[in-house]
Design a protein around this motif. Structure first.
Motif, PDB file in Angstrom:
ATOM      1  N   UNK A  17       0.993  -1.252   0.027  1.00  0.00           N
ATOM      2  CA  UNK A  17      -0.009  -0.009   0.086  1.00  0.00           C
ATOM      3  C   UNK A  17       0.883   1.386  -0.196  1.00  0.00           C
ATOM      4  N   UNK A  18       1.928   1.290   0.785  1.00  0.00           N
ATOM      5  CA  UNK A  18       2.681   2.492   0.832  1.00  0.00           C
ATOM      6  C   UNK A  18       3.461   2.705  -0.428  1.00  0.00           C
ATOM      7  N   UNK A  23       3.531   6.039  -5.626  1.00  0.00           N
ATOM      8  CA  UNK A  23       3.306   5.927  -7.178  1.00  0.00           C
ATOM      9  C   UNK A  23       2.192   6.632  -7.726  1.00  0.00           C
ATOM     10  N   UNK A  24       0.883   6.385  -7.218  1.00  0.00           N
ATOM     11  CA  UNK A  24      -0.314   6.794  -7.550  1.00  0.00           C
ATOM     12  C   UNK A  24      -0.977   7.718  -6.772  1.00  0.00           C
ATOM     13  N   UNK A  25      -0.664   8.284  -5.633  1.00  0.00           N
ATOM     14  CA  UNK A  25      -1.309   9.016  -4.563  1.00  0.00           C
ATOM     15  C   UNK A  25      -2.326   8.766  -3.878  1.00  0.00           C
ATOM     16  N   UNK A  26      -2.862   9.500  -2.700  1.00  0.00           N
ATOM     17  CA  UNK A  26      -3.829   8.840  -1.868  1.00  0.00           C
ATOM     18  C   UNK A  26      -5.220   8.728  -2.206  1.00  0.00           C
ATOM     19  N   UNK A  36      -8.663  -0.959   1.262  1.00  0.00           N
ATOM     20  CA  UNK A  36      -9.615  -1.668   1.424  1.00  0.00           C
ATOM     21  C   UNK A  36      -9.460  -3.500   1.960  1.00  0.00           C
ATOM     22  N   UNK A  37      -8.446  -4.066   1.135  1.00  0.00           N
ATOM     23  CA  UNK A  37      -7.787  -5.131   1.211  1.00  0.00           C
ATOM     24  C   UNK A  37      -7.192  -5.165   2.596  1.00  0.00           C
ATOM     25  N   UNK A  38      -6.363  -4.384   2.701  1.00  0.00           N
ATOM     26  CA  UNK A  38      -5.703  -4.249   4.495  1.00  0.00           C
ATOM     27  C   UNK A  38      -6.561  -4.104   5.397  1.00  0.00           C
ATOM     28  N   UNK A  39      -7.708  -3.360   5.228  1.00  0.00           N
ATOM     29  CA  UNK A  39      -8.784  -3.081   6.261  1.00  0.00           C
ATOM     30  C   UNK A  39      -9.256  -4.280   6.684  1.00  0.00           C
TER      31      UNK A  39
END
Length: 57
Positions: A17-18, A23-26, A36-39
């Motif tokens: 995620x970091x 690379x893509x921003x928040x 969401x996967x991490x959540x």
């Protein structure tokens, strides 16, 4: 899945995620998906292992 395996998977997803954010921003779609996967992983971990600790008291 063992506690150690969950923690390793959570840490791997957090690292990914970091990298995605850098690379893509928040506000990118892929950042949201990884977040969401991490959540989900954190919620699964907490529902399995946190309840066990609470019930011991």
């Amino acid at each position: 899945m063992t506690k150690t395996e969950y923690l390793a998977l959570i840490e791997k997803k957090r690292t990914e995620l970091i990298q995605i954010v850098s690379k893509n921003g928040l506000d990118s779609r892929i950042t949201l998906e990884f977040s969401q996967e991490l959540d989900r992983l954190l919620n699964q971990y907490n529902s399995i292992y946190y309840k066990v600790q609470v019930s011991r008291f």
